[in-house]
Scaffold this active site. Structure first.
Site, PDB file in Angstrom:
ATOM      1  N   ARG A  96       0.810  -1.211   0.000  1.00 30.77           N
ATOM      2  CA  ARG A  96       0.000   0.000   0.000  1.00 30.77           C
ATOM      3  C   ARG A  96       0.848   1.267   0.000  1.00 30.77           C
ATOM      4  O   ARG A  96       1.912   1.304   0.616  1.00 30.77           O
ATOM      5  CB  ARG A  96      -0.918   0.009   1.238  1.00 30.77           C
ATOM      6  CG  ARG A  96      -2.015  -1.039   1.187  1.00 30.77           C
ATOM      7  CD  ARG A  96      -2.726  -1.186   2.526  1.00 30.77           C
ATOM      8  NE  ARG A  96      -3.825  -2.157   2.437  1.00 30.77           N
ATOM      9  CZ  ARG A  96      -3.668  -3.478   2.524  1.00 30.77           C
ATOM     10  NH1 ARG A  96      -2.447  -3.983   2.729  1.00 30.77           N
ATOM     11  NH2 ARG A  96      -4.714  -4.282   2.429  1.00 30.77           N
ATOM     12  N   HIS A 121      -0.830  -2.486  -4.576  1.00 35.51           N
ATOM     13  CA  HIS A 121      -0.306  -3.398  -5.597  1.00 35.51           C
ATOM     14  C   HIS A 121      -0.336  -2.801  -7.004  1.00 35.51           C
ATOM     15  O   HIS A 121      -0.635  -3.491  -7.984  1.00 35.51           O
ATOM     16  CB  HIS A 121      -1.065  -4.722  -5.573  1.00 35.51           C
ATOM     17  CG  HIS A 121      -0.740  -5.602  -4.404  1.00 35.51           C
ATOM     18  ND1 HIS A 121       0.379  -5.427  -3.619  1.00 35.51           N
ATOM     19  CD2 HIS A 121      -1.389  -6.688  -3.886  1.00 35.51           C
ATOM     20  CE1 HIS A 121       0.411  -6.358  -2.679  1.00 35.51           C
ATOM     21  NE2 HIS A 121      -0.652  -7.123  -2.807  1.00 35.51           N
ATOM     22  N   HIS A 195       3.327 -13.077  -6.259  1.00 35.52           N
ATOM     23  CA  HIS A 195       2.170 -13.261  -5.378  1.00 35.52           C
ATOM     24  C   HIS A 195       1.554 -14.651  -5.477  1.00 35.52           C
ATOM     25  O   HIS A 195       0.332 -14.805  -5.405  1.00 35.52           O
ATOM     26  CB  HIS A 195       1.112 -12.190  -5.684  1.00 35.52           C
ATOM     27  CG  HIS A 195       0.305 -11.777  -4.495  1.00 35.52           C
ATOM     28  ND1 HIS A 195      -0.738 -12.538  -3.994  1.00 35.52           N
ATOM     29  CD2 HIS A 195       0.384 -10.694  -3.681  1.00 35.52           C
ATOM     30  CE1 HIS A 195      -1.276 -11.919  -2.948  1.00 35.52           C
ATOM     31  NE2 HIS A 195      -0.611 -10.798  -2.739  1.00 35.52           N
ATOM     32  N   ASP A 253      -0.976 -10.857   7.913  1.00 36.32           N
ATOM     33  CA  ASP A 253      -0.878  -9.937   6.773  1.00 36.32           C
ATOM     34  C   ASP A 253       0.128  -8.860   7.176  1.00 36.32           C
ATOM     35  O   ASP A 253      -0.232  -7.702   7.366  1.00 36.32           O
ATOM     36  CB  ASP A 253      -2.254  -9.351   6.461  1.00 36.32           C
ATOM     37  CG  ASP A 253      -2.307  -8.589   5.146  1.00 36.32           C
ATOM     38  OD1 ASP A 253      -1.292  -8.581   4.416  1.00 36.32           O
ATOM     39  OD2 ASP A 253      -3.364  -7.993   4.834  1.00 36.32           O
ATOM     40  N   GLU A 315       5.803 -12.579  -0.050  1.00 40.72           N
ATOM     41  CA  GLU A 315       6.001 -11.451  -0.958  1.00 40.72           C
ATOM     42  C   GLU A 315       7.300 -10.739  -0.592  1.00 40.72           C
ATOM     43  O   GLU A 315       7.326  -9.854   0.256  1.00 40.72           O
ATOM     44  CB  GLU A 315       4.814 -10.501  -0.884  1.00 40.72           C
ATOM     45  CG  GLU A 315       3.471 -11.154  -1.197  1.00 40.72           C
ATOM     46  CD  GLU A 315       2.302 -10.300  -0.775  1.00 40.72           C
ATOM     47  OE1 GLU A 315       2.238  -9.113  -1.167  1.00 40.72           O
ATOM     48  OE2 GLU A 315       1.428 -10.803  -0.028  1.00 40.72           O
TER      49      GLU A 315
END
Length: 350
Positions: A96, A121, A195, A253, A315
């Site tokens: 972000r 993204h 991803h 996350d 990631e």
């Protein structure tokens, strides 16, 4: 419908038609395999990995990434309430960017918003939904495929024309190597990542019992909107301490700080089939995300039902919102400089 071919040379032995974009552009699938039977399938939509099959000691093959059987499902997935970016290449900026704005060379850039008030993204149509061109396919030892995409200046309101090359290699040591490079026509910001949702028990299973190690002592503190606050959190003896193996969490996350560049970033182990994956990277962080949920709206490969515990993403990247945090590693790519990023996923059947 007229089929628009990319500039790459297509030969039947290398590529198969995977589907057509709404404007008629043809999307192709390429397949690679090494001498051990490790198998990779890549499509030109988003430079996306759709299959990654690993040979086990008993001779079986296990598909360790989530994906879809057709182009329509990949396209439809970007309209889900939380798009999964299934197996895709993420850019121009992974993660972000707060309020969809950043300043560069005393100029303010306002990006397209696609995650509340933030840019996520790469924006509304990032690299994950662009058609990539295949530049080269190498067979034989260490088979590889090189894809490219040139992002025009102003795409998603990012400055500079960005020319990206991406190389996937299957080593004879059962490694998936990903090498990125990029050049820009003017100063810009870049943060590319991969991803795939990994599941060492097969793409239609879940990761709940697989063992996760993250080689990090710190992670980024984030707000309720998952925006970095700029602070680093010590995670020893907390729920985010994965220096010793723990089962995959049901919800994660978070971006972990990789201070030990010469060592591995993370690993995943499935005791059911004794398959292990180890992640290596030259990037400053790895964002770990458990998910893959398709909300019963889209079926996965082989009619699979993907749910919140279907897979885990590693990631490897710079930190999210790096352009707005001066003490984070710089995400600025200068004109005439080269962006380089190398990540390896190494598989072992123990």
């Amino acid at each position: 419908m007229e089929i628009k071919h990319n500039s790459q040379i297509i030969t039947p032995s290398e590529a198969n038609l995977f589907g057509l974009m709404p404007d008629g552009t043809a999307i192709y699938a390429y397949e690679l395999s090494n001498k051990n039977g490790m198998f990779l399938k890549v499509i030109t939509f988003g430079a996306t990995i759709t299959e990654l099959k690993m040979p086990l000691k008993n001779g079986e093959l296990v598909d360790v990434v989530l994906g879809f059987d057709n182009l329509e499902s990949y396209m439809q997935s970007f309209h889900l309430v939380s798009p999964p970016y299934m197996g895709a290449t993420v850019g121009r900026f992974a993660g972000r960017i707060h309020n969809s704005t950043f300043c560069l060379n005393r100029q303010k850039f306002i990006l397209n918003k696609n995650n509340n008030e933030n840019a996520l993204h790469g924006g509304i149509i990032g690299f994950s939904q662009r058609v990539w061109t295949v530049k080269n396919v190498h067979s034989g030892d260490n088979p590889a495929i090189t894809l490219s995409y040139t992002s025009p200046a102003g795409e998603e309101n990012y400055p500079g024309e960005l020319a990206v090359e991406l190389k996937y290699t299957l080593s004879e040591e059962n490694e998936l190597k990903i090498e990125y490079s990029a050049k820009t026509s003017e100063d810009t910001v870049v943060n590319l990542t991969h991803h795939s949702y990994f599941n060492l028990d097969g793409h239609s299973s879940n990761v709940a019992d697989q063992e996760l190690i993250i080689n990090a002592n710190r992670m980024l503190e984030t707000s309720a909107e998952n925006i970095p606050t700029g602070r680093f959190l010590q995670i020893e003896n907390t729920a985010f301490d994965f220096l010793t193996a723990k089962k995959c969490p049901s919800v994660i996350d978070n971006t972990f700080v990789l201070d030990r560049k010469e060592e591995f970033a993370a690993s995943l182990f499935n005791k059911k089939n004794n398959l292990k994956m180890t992640v290596y990277t030259d990037q400053p962080g790895v964002h770990i995300y458990v998910g893959g949920n398709c909300f019963n709206a889209i079926k996965g490969k082989e009619n699979a039902h993907y749910h919140p515990l279907s897979g885990i993403c590693f990631e490897t990247q710079n930190y999210p919102d790096a352009p707005n945090n001066r003490h984070f590693p710089s995400a600025i790519l200068k004109k005439d400089s080269v962006y380089a990023h190398n990540t390896t996923y190494k598989f072992q059947s123990i």
